[in-house]
Design an enzyme around this catalytic site. Structure first.
Site, PDB file in Angstrom:
ATOM      1  CB  THR A  13      13.153 -40.825 -46.543  1.00 28.74           C
ATOM      2  OG1 THR A  13      12.974 -40.175 -47.783  1.00 28.74           O
ATOM      3  CG2 THR A  13      11.900 -40.656 -45.717  1.00 28.74           C
ATOM      4  CG  ASP A  57      16.751 -35.967 -51.389  1.00 30.54           C
ATOM      5  OD1 ASP A  57      15.649 -35.688 -50.917  1.00 30.54           O
ATOM      6  OD2 ASP A  57      16.885 -36.679 -52.414  1.00 30.54           O
ATOM      7  CB  SER A  58      19.615 -40.636 -52.681  1.00 33.09           C
ATOM      8  OG  SER A  58      18.385 -40.874 -53.319  1.00 33.09           O
ATOM      9  CB  SER A  59      17.736 -36.001 -55.731  1.00 37.93           C
ATOM     10  OG  SER A  59      16.563 -36.760 -55.602  1.00 37.93           O
ATOM     11  CG  ASP A  90      14.191 -40.290 -54.522  1.00 43.40           C
ATOM     12  OD1 ASP A  90      13.251 -41.073 -54.295  1.00 43.40           O
ATOM     13  OD2 ASP A  90      14.138 -39.071 -54.273  1.00 43.40           O
ATOM     14  CB  THR A 277      13.825 -53.016 -73.374  1.00 41.05           C
ATOM     15  OG1 THR A 277      12.405 -52.799 -73.437  1.00 41.05           O
ATOM     16  CG2 THR A 277      14.131 -53.873 -72.158  1.00 41.05           C
ATOM     17  CD  GLN A 278      11.041 -46.311 -74.235  1.00 37.41           C
ATOM     18  OE1 GLN A 278       9.832 -46.233 -74.067  1.00 37.41           O
ATOM     19  NE2 GLN A 278      11.671 -45.606 -75.156  1.00 37.41           N
ATOM     20  CB  CYS A 279       9.829 -53.566 -71.234  1.00 38.97           C
ATOM     21  SG  CYS A 279       8.843 -53.289 -72.698  1.00 38.97           S
TER      22      CYS A 279
HETATM   23  N1  ASP Z   1      14.249 -38.235 -51.560  1.00 38.73           N
HETATM   24  C1  ASP Z   1      14.660 -39.315 -50.711  1.00 38.73           C
HETATM   25  C2  ASP Z   1      16.067 -39.728 -51.115  1.00 38.73           C
HETATM   26  O1  ASP Z   1      16.227 -40.449 -52.047  1.00 38.73           O
HETATM   27  C3  ASP Z   1      13.720 -40.461 -50.805  1.00 38.73           C
HETATM   28  C4  ASP Z   1      14.055 -41.644 -49.931  1.00 38.73           C
HETATM   29  O2  ASP Z   1      14.985 -41.659 -49.155  1.00 38.73           O
HETATM   30  O3  ASP Z   1      13.296 -42.624 -49.991  1.00 38.73           O
HETATM   31  O4  ASP Z   1      17.002 -39.311 -50.472  1.00 38.73           O
END
Ligand code: ASP
Length: 341
Positions: A13, A57-59, A90, A277-279
């Site tokens: 972002t 985008d880091s996804s 992300d 753990t999910q916690c």
């Molecule tokens: N979707 C963006 C990413 O991870 C979100 C961010 O940068 O905060 O690239």
């Protein structure tokens, strides 16, 4: 001599702009960032930068890019006092975790940062995040880096990277490290937490960069009502060699016979099962309840207080190291880079 920092721009972002047609945010080039922070020129730090030709985008982050980042740091290791990686928030905790395992004997800071609002927006959090991250990456006391490890700097807090997870998609304070203290807090001055950062012993060992990661892993998140078919489908995934088992509370799971039989069968085939753990806070204690004693008996390995992000990266790293099942279990059981207590 001025300290030197290498800035690596991967995307996220912080450098995004709005697509005028679709109105969604997409990565833009590096100038989007530097043009908005003229202060970078007047820093008493010698700053160089490299940018991904196509910021992401880091996804879209993946282990191939982690290797690229590790190699970039290796190539420039001698020339710079510290490194700042601009990265989307992300998957930042995954990248920080992976790099922590890949960069053995690290004695210089590698600080990941980004922002929740693009640099071009007047209320951006990116400016402070970037300026302070650079400052931290350059900090030394008696010639030694103050935080010689992979960390995340976000909204006035510096965290150990492999202890962190993104917990908020909206607020500027996007990260948390529930099981490990912050390494530093930035206010009028930057206050480093005593004894929290990793210490490099003596003159330090030579940096060793590991680039073999094996993605033959899977994840099974438990929930009440999970079916035998669903569990079997994950455990029978072709080629998997390790699994993050996301359990309840302090590492508990169903004691239904079908469930334990499926785990037993997977373990007998050599699949490593890591109990996480999910916690978000607290730890796995296998044997505390009958519902986790059964897992321990089967040979499930406790992840103690590791985060999900660090567990994923650690399994890829450990499988990449090779060795016998016993060797790999031993690596999973103990902290390799401060990722678990
Ligand atoms: N979707 C963006 C990413 O991870 C979100 C961010 O940068 O905060 O690239």
């Amino acid at each position: 001599m001025k300290p030197s920092v290498l800035l690596i721009y991967t995307g996220g972002t912080i450098g995004m702009v709005e697509d005028t047609r679709t109105r969604s945010l997409k990565p833009f080039d590096f100038s989007q960032i530097t043009d908005h922070i003229p202060e970078l020129q007047s820093f008493n730090i010698s700053l160089s930068s490299v940018s991904f030709e196509e910021p992401i985008d880091s996804s879209n982050m993946n282990p191939v890019i982690w290797v690229r980042l590790a190699r970039l740091i290796e190539k420039n290791y001698k020339r710079f006092d510290g490194f700042v990686i601009l990265h989307g928030s992300d998957t930042m905790a995954f990248t920080a975790s992976a790099l922590s395992f890949m960069l053995e004997n690290l004695s210089k800071p590698v600080v990941l940062t980004g922002s929740q609002l693009p640099m071009g927006i007047i209320r951006t959090d990116g400016k402070e995040n970037l300026i302070t991250a650079i400052e931290i990456a350059s900090r030394k006391v008696k010639g030694k880096a103050v935080v010689p490890e992979v960390c995340i700097y976000f909204e006035y807090q510096l965290y150990r990277g492999n202890r962190t997870h993104k917990f908020n998609a909206e607020q500027f304070q996007a990260f948390r490290s529930a099981n490990y203290p912050v390494l530093a807090e930035a206010g009028v001055s930057i206050k480093f937490t005593r004894n929290a950062a990793h210490k490099v012993s003596g003159s330090g060992r030579k940096l060793k960069v590991h680039t073999r990661l094996n993605t033959a892993i899977s994840v099974l998140k438990l929930y009440p009502g999970i079916t035998e078919n669903a569990v079997a489908a994950i455990l029978n995934t072709k080629g998997i060699r390790a699994l993050v088992l996301e359990t309840f509370g302090s590492g508990n799971a169903s004691t239904d016979k079908w469930f334990l039989d499926l785990l037993e069968k997977a373990i007998s085939k050599g699949i490593l099962i890591y109990n996480v753990t999910q916690c978000n806070a607290g730890r796995v204690v296998q044997g505390k309840y009958d519902t986790s004693a059964k897992l321990k008996k089967l040979g499930v390995v406790s992840g103690v207080d590791i985060t999900f992000e660090a567990a994923v990266a650690k399994l890829m790293f450990v499988l990449g190291q090779g060795g016998s099942g016993k060797d790999m279990r031993r690596m999973l059981e103990r902290p390799l880079r401060g990722e678990m207590s």
